[in-house]
Design a protein around this motif. Structure first.
Motif, PDB file in Angstrom:
ATOM      1  N   LYS A  21       0.920  -1.800  -0.137  1.00  0.00           N
ATOM      2  CA  LYS A  21       0.081   0.089   0.395  1.00  0.00           C
ATOM      3  C   LYS A  21       0.942   0.880  -0.309  1.00  0.00           C
ATOM      4  O   LYS A  21       1.408   1.572   0.993  1.00  0.00           O
TER       5      LYS A  21
ATOM      6  N   ASP B 107      -2.142   3.705   0.608  1.00  0.00           N
ATOM      7  CA  ASP B 107      -2.092   4.082   2.005  1.00  0.00           C
ATOM      8  C   ASP B 107      -2.839   5.838   1.928  1.00  0.00           C
ATOM      9  O   ASP B 107      -1.902   6.303   1.147  1.00  0.00           O
TER      10      ASP B 107
ATOM     11  N   ASP C 298     -11.981  -0.078  -2.420  1.00  0.00           N
ATOM     12  CA  ASP C 298     -11.542  -0.463  -1.162  1.00  0.00           C
ATOM     13  C   ASP C 298     -10.217  -1.246  -1.325  1.00  0.00           C
ATOM     14  O   ASP C 298      -9.568  -2.074  -0.512  1.00  0.00           O
ATOM     15  N   GLN C 299      -9.283  -0.508  -1.969  1.00  0.00           N
ATOM     16  CA  GLN C 299      -8.148  -0.487  -2.404  1.00  0.00           C
ATOM     17  C   GLN C 299      -7.335   0.563  -1.803  1.00  0.00           C
ATOM     18  O   GLN C 299      -6.215   0.394  -1.800  1.00  0.00           O
TER      19      GLN C 299
ATOM     20  N   MET D 109      -6.321   2.043   2.103  1.00  0.00           N
ATOM     21  CA  MET D 109      -6.307   2.671   3.230  1.00  0.00           C
ATOM     22  C   MET D 109      -6.539   3.764   3.589  1.00  0.00           C
ATOM     23  O   MET D 109      -6.062   4.679   3.209  1.00  0.00           O
TER      24      MET D 109
ATOM     25  N   GLN E 123     -11.090   1.411   3.304  1.00  0.00           N
ATOM     26  CA  GLN E 123     -11.096   1.092   4.217  1.00  0.00           C
ATOM     27  C   GLN E 123     -10.359   1.798   5.455  1.00  0.00           C
ATOM     28  O   GLN E 123      -9.654   2.337   5.426  1.00  0.00           O
TER      29      GLN E 123
ATOM     30  N   ASN F 275      -8.844   3.146   8.922  1.00  0.00           N
ATOM     31  CA  ASN F 275      -7.899   2.812  10.283  1.00  0.00           C
ATOM     32  C   ASN F 275      -8.284   3.701  11.261  1.00  0.00           C
ATOM     33  O   ASN F 275      -7.855   4.719  10.893  1.00  0.00           O
TER      34      ASN F 275
ATOM     35  N   VAL G  90     -13.250  -2.335  10.407  1.00  0.00           N
ATOM     36  CA  VAL G  90     -12.155  -1.090  10.193  1.00  0.00           C
ATOM     37  C   VAL G  90     -10.810  -2.106  11.454  1.00  0.00           C
ATOM     38  O   VAL G  90     -11.245  -2.972  10.729  1.00  0.00           O
ATOM     39  N   SER G  91      -9.708  -1.040  10.911  1.00  0.00           N
ATOM     40  CA  SER G  91      -8.382  -1.945  11.408  1.00  0.00           C
ATOM     41  C   SER G  91      -7.789  -1.260  12.608  1.00  0.00           C
ATOM     42  O   SER G  91      -9.030  -0.605  12.267  1.00  0.00           O
TER      43      SER G  91
ATOM     44  N   THR H  20     -11.179  -6.488  11.258  1.00  0.00           N
ATOM     45  CA  THR H  20     -10.863  -7.013   9.930  1.00  0.00           C
ATOM     46  C   THR H  20      -9.063  -7.033   9.752  1.00  0.00           C
ATOM     47  O   THR H  20      -8.498  -8.304   9.051  1.00  0.00           O
TER      48      THR H  20
END
Length: 420
Positions: free
Chosen positions: A53, A76, A94-95, A97, A117, A119, A139-140, A186
């Motif tokens: 990323k 990212d 979705d690619q 972060m 996504q 974080n 989430v991460s 996740t």
């Protein structure tokens, strides 16, 4: 950048010819060097399910993002505007972060609506996600592992007093909030800073995340951030990426076996991918001989490369106009009305007014941290791709400096005179 027959070249293109064509100051990026770094990462982690990323804050030009996407690298981002640029470059939500740091909940909501996504960087944000979305938004969790290693304290992010991440000491609170709202966790994320010379820091971080993973049965990835050290001068100690890959991959495979299934291993390199690709070309305005110092003053400054003044960063400097001149010692300074020093007591081939110098390792945090301080223009950017230079950002103009400013009528001279 290579020296061939006393001519500096990028992919066989004479750097002075690039300077003549596009003008100075100028950022020039070598696409081959970026592709080489991507390949090194992939080969070093060949035994695991690796996902790269790119940390876009290092260099956010849309053409650079397109190159990353072309090479199968994802992204990212630390702001929704970075994410928007990524989507313009062709990345799907979705690619991307999204790793915010203290941003407003409105921006978080916008990122979620975009499908990024997320974080999570704080307990308050985790609570907000739970209250507003429950288990609907995966989430991460970004963990602060209380690991202090690496380079300058200003780029160290994993120590106990850092603003980044949720302290590992708050492990129980993280799980309590996630359980209370049935939040779908996740991924687990860690980024302890930059300029790590060996695998030790990554393995320490791995131990933290691997232990934490037992709290979350539905993980799909573990994200180790980045921090690979690049060479800024000849003989610099750099991260042995191949050895790092061997050690971290082995530890990750063991973890996956204990966890019960294979996960993805993510890294978020920024500087590592683009730093060495970049060259800031500048023109020497004057050579000023004082009783104690000889200054080389160039047509650039901390407004184009702030790292030497902000981080005491070392950048190699090449005199590409006179590479075989007799060596002398100089202070290389900028044209900003501040203490604006690129290098002190730096030996260089004899520098003359008009000579073109190249600041190396200018691909990361050069243009992306540039400003219009002193009402100076930001330079153009050029990407050398498959042996041909392409303009990827126009040089700014005076109109760009005025864009967004509002002329308040009551301050016009004729209006002031009427008031009097």
């Amino acid at each position: 950048m290579q020296l061939n027959n006393q001519t500096y070249q990028i992919q066989g293109v004479d750097v002075l010819a690039i300077a003549d064509e596009f003008g100075l100051p100028l950022y020039v990026y070598d696409a081959d060097k970026i592709i080489e770094k991507i390949g090194l990462l992939r080969s070093s982690f060949a035994g695991v399910n690796l996902k790269i990323k790119y940390a876009a804050k290092a260099l956010t030009n849309v053409s650079i993002l397109k190159l990353m996407r072309q090479q199968g690298v994802e992204m990212d981002s630390v702001s929704v505007n970075e994410a928007r640029m990524g989507m313009l470059a062709g990345f799907t939500p979705d690619q991307i972060m999204f790793t915010p740091s203290g941003v407003s909940f409105e921006e978080i909501r916008e990122a979620i609506d975009m499908g990024l996504q997320l974080n999570v960087d704080s307990l308050s944000l985790l609570e907000w996600v739970g209250q507003n979305y429950g288990g609907q938004v995966p989430v991460s969790i970004r963990i602060n592992p209380h690991i202090s290693e690496g380079g300058n304290i200003k780029i160290s992010t994993g120590h106990a007093d850092s603003k980044f991440g949720i302290s590992i000491l708050q492990r129980a609170e993280i799980k309590a909030i996630a359980d209370q709202y049935q939040i779908s966790v996740t991924g687990l994320h860690i980024h302890t800073g930059s300029d790590f010379k060996n695998a030790g820091a990554f393995l320490k971080g791995a131990e933290v995340l691997f232990a934490l993973a037992s709290d979350y049965p539905n993980l799909t990835f573990i994200d180790f951030g980045s921090g690979f050290k690049v060479a800024y001068k000849e003989g610099d100690h750099i991260t042995d990426v191949a050895e790092l890959g061997r050690q971290v991959s082995a530890a990750f495979r063991d973890f996956c076996q204990q966890y019960g299934r294979d996960l993805e291993l993510w890294f978020e390199p920024g500087k590592f991918l683009v730093s060495e690709s970049g060259h800031l070309l500048v023109k020497t305005n004057i050579v000023k001989e004082n009783p104690t110092r000889t200054f080389v003053a160039v047509d650039s400054g901390l407004n184009h490369l702030i790292r030497p003044m902000m981080y005491d960063a070392y950048h190699d400097i090449k005199n590409i106009s006179n590479p075989t001149g007799s060596e002398k010692t100089y202070n290389v300074v900028g044209y900003i009305c501040e203490t604006d020093t690129f290098a002190t007591d730096r030996p260089l081939p004899d520098v003359r007014p008009g000579d073109v110098l190249s600041f190396e390792n200018a691909g990361a945090y050069g243009f992306s941290m540039a400003s219009n301080y002193n009402a100076r223009f930001r330079p153009a950017e050029v990407l050398v791709y498959e042996g041909k230079p392409y303009l990827i950002r126009q040089r700014e103009t005076f109109e760009d400096l005025l864009r967004g400013q509002v002329d308040v009528a009551v301050l016009n001279p004729e209006t002031i005179e009427q008031v009097r």
